[in-house]
Design a protein around this motif. Structure first.
Motif, PDB file in Angstrom:
ATOM      1  N   ASP A 123      73.356   3.238 -25.433  1.00  0.00           N
ATOM      2  CA  ASP A 123      72.611   4.274 -24.587  1.00  0.00           C
ATOM      3  C   ASP A 123      72.993   5.667 -25.215  1.00  0.00           C
ATOM      4  OD1 ASP A 123      71.283   5.342 -22.251  1.00  0.00           O
ATOM      5  OD2 ASP A 123      73.388   6.121 -22.006  1.00  0.00           O
ATOM      6  N   ALA A 124      74.272   5.812 -25.553  1.00  0.00           N
ATOM      7  CA  ALA A 124      74.631   7.103 -26.205  1.00  0.00           C
ATOM      8  C   ALA A 124      74.047   7.320 -27.346  1.00  0.00           C
ATOM      9  CB  ALA A 124      76.239   7.580 -26.301  1.00  0.00           C
ATOM     10  N   CYS A 125      73.901   6.214 -28.289  1.00  0.00           N
ATOM     11  CA  CYS A 125      73.122   6.230 -29.506  1.00  0.00           C
ATOM     12  C   CYS A 125      71.593   6.993 -29.516  1.00  0.00           C
ATOM     13  CB  CYS A 125      73.329   5.170 -30.438  1.00  0.00           C
ATOM     14  SG  CYS A 125      74.786   4.862 -31.088  1.00  0.00           S
ATOM     15  N   VAL A 126      71.040   6.350 -28.691  1.00  0.00           N
ATOM     16  CA  VAL A 126      69.600   6.367 -28.292  1.00  0.00           C
ATOM     17  C   VAL A 126      69.501   7.983 -27.693  1.00  0.00           C
ATOM     18  CG1 VAL A 126      67.425   5.963 -26.847  1.00  0.00           C
ATOM     19  CG2 VAL A 126      68.869   4.167 -27.793  1.00  0.00           C
ATOM     20  N   ARG A 127      70.196   8.434 -26.869  1.00  0.00           N
ATOM     21  CA  ARG A 127      70.081   9.770 -26.418  1.00  0.00           C
ATOM     22  C   ARG A 127      70.486  10.908 -27.688  1.00  0.00           C
ATOM     23  NH1 ARG A 127      70.820  10.569 -20.679  1.00  0.00           N
ATOM     24  NH2 ARG A 127      70.878   8.631 -19.481  1.00  0.00           N
ATOM     25  N   GLU A 128      71.658  10.573 -28.283  1.00  0.00           N
ATOM     26  CA  GLU A 128      71.946  11.210 -29.570  1.00  0.00           C
ATOM     27  C   GLU A 128      70.637  11.506 -30.428  1.00  0.00           C
ATOM     28  OE1 GLU A 128      74.651  13.804 -31.495  1.00  0.00           O
ATOM     29  OE2 GLU A 128      73.939  13.510 -29.644  1.00  0.00           O
ATOM     30  N   GLY A 129      69.912  10.322 -30.645  1.00  0.00           N
ATOM     31  CA  GLY A 129      68.789  10.198 -31.696  1.00  0.00           C
ATOM     32  C   GLY A 129      67.628  10.948 -31.138  1.00  0.00           C
ATOM     33  N   LEU A 130      67.569  10.977 -29.735  1.00  0.00           N
ATOM     34  CA  LEU A 130      66.317  11.780 -29.116  1.00  0.00           C
ATOM     35  C   LEU A 130      66.693  13.252 -29.155  1.00  0.00           C
ATOM     36  CD1 LEU A 130      65.241   9.560 -26.080  1.00  0.00           C
ATOM     37  CD2 LEU A 130      64.082   9.805 -28.367  1.00  0.00           C
ATOM     38  N   TRP A 206      60.333  14.608 -23.295  1.00  0.00           N
ATOM     39  CA  TRP A 206      59.149  13.752 -22.976  1.00  0.00           C
ATOM     40  C   TRP A 206      58.528  14.780 -22.425  1.00  0.00           C
ATOM     41  CZ3 TRP A 206      58.841   9.044 -24.898  1.00  0.00           C
ATOM     42  CH2 TRP A 206      59.925   8.194 -25.253  1.00  0.00           C
ATOM     43  N   GLY A 207      58.620  15.728 -22.397  1.00  0.00           N
ATOM     44  CA  GLY A 207      57.928  17.074 -21.570  1.00  0.00           C
ATOM     45  C   GLY A 207      58.716  17.029 -20.166  1.00  0.00           C
ATOM     46  N   PHE A 208      57.970  18.042 -19.535  1.00  0.00           N
ATOM     47  CA  PHE A 208      58.785  18.361 -18.167  1.00  0.00           C
ATOM     48  C   PHE A 208      57.932  18.519 -16.806  1.00  0.00           C
ATOM     49  CE2 PHE A 208      60.807  21.763 -15.768  1.00  0.00           C
ATOM     50  CZ  PHE A 208      62.319  21.447 -15.709  1.00  0.00           C
ATOM     51  N   GLY A 209      58.510  18.278 -15.842  1.00  0.00           N
ATOM     52  CA  GLY A 209      57.755  18.260 -14.526  1.00  0.00           C
ATOM     53  C   GLY A 209      56.582  17.433 -14.508  1.00  0.00           C
ATOM     54  N   VAL A 210      55.402  17.999 -14.164  1.00  0.00           N
ATOM     55  CA  VAL A 210      54.138  17.325 -13.990  1.00  0.00           C
ATOM     56  C   VAL A 210      53.730  16.978 -15.121  1.00  0.00           C
ATOM     57  CG1 VAL A 210      53.791  18.189 -11.452  1.00  0.00           C
ATOM     58  CG2 VAL A 210      53.011  19.484 -13.410  1.00  0.00           C
ATOM     59  N   ARG A 211      54.206  17.572 -16.382  1.00  0.00           N
ATOM     60  CA  ARG A 211      53.516  17.311 -17.630  1.00  0.00           C
ATOM     61  C   ARG A 211      54.373  16.490 -18.380  1.00  0.00           C
ATOM     62  NH1 ARG A 211      48.507  19.694 -17.265  1.00  0.00           N
ATOM     63  NH2 ARG A 211      48.680  21.674 -16.489  1.00  0.00           N
ATOM     64  N   CYS A 213      55.568  13.083 -20.072  1.00  0.00           N
ATOM     65  CA  CYS A 213      54.914  11.987 -20.642  1.00  0.00           C
ATOM     66  C   CYS A 213      54.751  10.640 -19.811  1.00  0.00           C
ATOM     67  CB  CYS A 213      55.389  11.663 -21.885  1.00  0.00           C
ATOM     68  SG  CYS A 213      54.810  10.246 -22.682  1.00  0.00           S
ATOM     69  N   LEU A 214      53.482  10.065 -19.489  1.00  0.00           N
ATOM     70  CA  LEU A 214      53.180   8.923 -18.692  1.00  0.00           C
ATOM     71  C   LEU A 214      53.802   7.854 -19.409  1.00  0.00           C
ATOM     72  CD1 LEU A 214      49.573   9.705 -17.391  1.00  0.00           C
ATOM     73  CD2 LEU A 214      51.913  10.090 -16.244  1.00  0.00           C
ATOM     74  N   GLY A 215      53.823   7.782 -20.768  1.00  0.00           N
ATOM     75  CA  GLY A 215      54.472   6.516 -21.398  1.00  0.00           C
ATOM     76  C   GLY A 215      56.045   6.708 -21.959  1.00  0.00           C
ATOM     77  N   LYS A 216      56.778   7.599 -21.129  1.00  0.00           N
ATOM     78  CA  LYS A 216      58.162   7.757 -21.098  1.00  0.00           C
ATOM     79  C   LYS A 216      58.958   6.325 -21.222  1.00  0.00           C
ATOM     80  CE  LYS A 216      62.215   9.828 -19.528  1.00  0.00           C
ATOM     81  NZ  LYS A 216      62.876  10.762 -18.587  1.00  0.00           N
ATOM     82  N   HIS A 217      58.646   5.729 -20.356  1.00  0.00           N
ATOM     83  CA  HIS A 217      59.388   4.388 -20.021  1.00  0.00           C
ATOM     84  C   HIS A 217      59.172   3.359 -20.919  1.00  0.00           C
ATOM     85  CE1 HIS A 217      61.267   6.127 -16.372  1.00  0.00           C
ATOM     86  NE2 HIS A 217      60.032   6.505 -16.028  1.00  0.00           N
ATOM     87  N   ILE A 218      57.985   3.401 -21.437  1.00  0.00           N
ATOM     88  CA  ILE A 218      57.313   2.513 -22.559  1.00  0.00           C
ATOM     89  C   ILE A 218      58.228   2.845 -23.872  1.00  0.00           C
ATOM     90  CG2 ILE A 218      55.444   1.647 -23.789  1.00  0.00           C
ATOM     91  CD1 ILE A 218      53.684   1.743 -21.534  1.00  0.00           C
ATOM     92  N   GLY A 219      58.103   4.042 -24.103  1.00  0.00           N
ATOM     93  CA  GLY A 219      58.931   4.536 -25.369  1.00  0.00           C
ATOM     94  C   GLY A 219      60.419   4.309 -25.339  1.00  0.00           C
TER      95      GLY A 219
END
Length: 230
Positions: A123-130, A206-211, A213-219
């Motif tokens: 999890d830490a690796c993915v967060r750091e990569g993003l 992934w964007g912010f608030g109402v904007r 990304c709808l595909g955040k969880h898929i990504g």
């Protein structure tokens, strides 16, 4: 992908979108039927001058076209590169994955997304990569015509295009320290709860608030499962 090739691809896609939008406008003159598609809804408001400018519509179309396959493949490739370029990090992540498989916390053949997310170092690796490699494009917004304002102490003239850069925020030393340019997954394991909340609040990948990304969880699912399986 080389920067020159990527830039050429973006320019070509932008030109094609502009051409198709103009063709659609001519075909649906004087005003598109807002009940047919999302594009028609945007164009119908633009046709009577009540809302969305054509340039904003084309910007949205470009983002929607590139957001799926391009951004996810870039994120996955960047993460794999960062891991391969840091052998100690890669070895530690592999050890955590192997142990999780041996203790039946995750499946070796088809690991579940939630199981992958609960591996602390992965999890830490993915967060750091993003954080360190922004693979998404900043979305621009224009201040309203005739309305100027101040943003973070800076004067913004009316009609100015403003955007937030995930790359700039993710590498800001005031947020992540003097080693903000370094790939260090441990920063996520060593940070306090308060610091993690600040990073989460300022994460615009992934964007912010109402904007957002709808595909955040898929990504995210693709990133975590790819890292564990590869």
């Amino acid at each position: 992908m080389p920067q020159r090739t990527l830039l050429k691809k973006l320019i070509t896609a932008s030109q094609e979108i502009h051409q198709k939008t103009q063709e659609h406008l001519r075909a649906t003159h004087p005003k598109p039927d807002s009940g047919i598609s999302m594009l028609d809804q945007w164009l119908s408001t633009s046709a009577d001058g009540s809302a969305t400018p054509i340039s904003d519509i084309e910007d949205q179309l470009l983002m929607d076209m590139l957001a799926g396959p391009d951004s996810i493949s870039l994120m996955t490739t960047n993460l794999m590169f960062l891991m391969a370029a840091n052998p100690l990090v890669l070895k530690r992540a592999q050890s955590e994955i192997d142990k999780a498989i041996q203790t039946h916390k995750i499946s070796a053949s088809a690991p579940k997304y939630n199981d992958c997310r609960h591996l602390p170092f992965v999890d830490a690796c993915v967060r750091e990569g993003l954080r360190i490699v922004a693979s998404t494009f900043p979305r621009r917004r224009c201040s309203p015509p005739g309305v100027s304002f101040h943003l973070a102490g800076k004067f913004v003239p009316a009609g100015t295009s403003v955007s937030a850069s995930a790359c700039e925020i993710g590498r800001h030393p005031k947020l992540y320290g003097d080693d903000a340019d370094d790939f260090k997954p441990d920063r996520w394991l060593q940070a306090s709860e308060e610091q993690l909340r600040v990073w989460e609040t300022l994460d615009v990948h992934w964007g912010f608030g109402v904007r957002k990304c709808l595909g955040k969880h898929i990504g995210s699912m693709v990133l975590y499962k790819s890292m564990v399986q590869v």
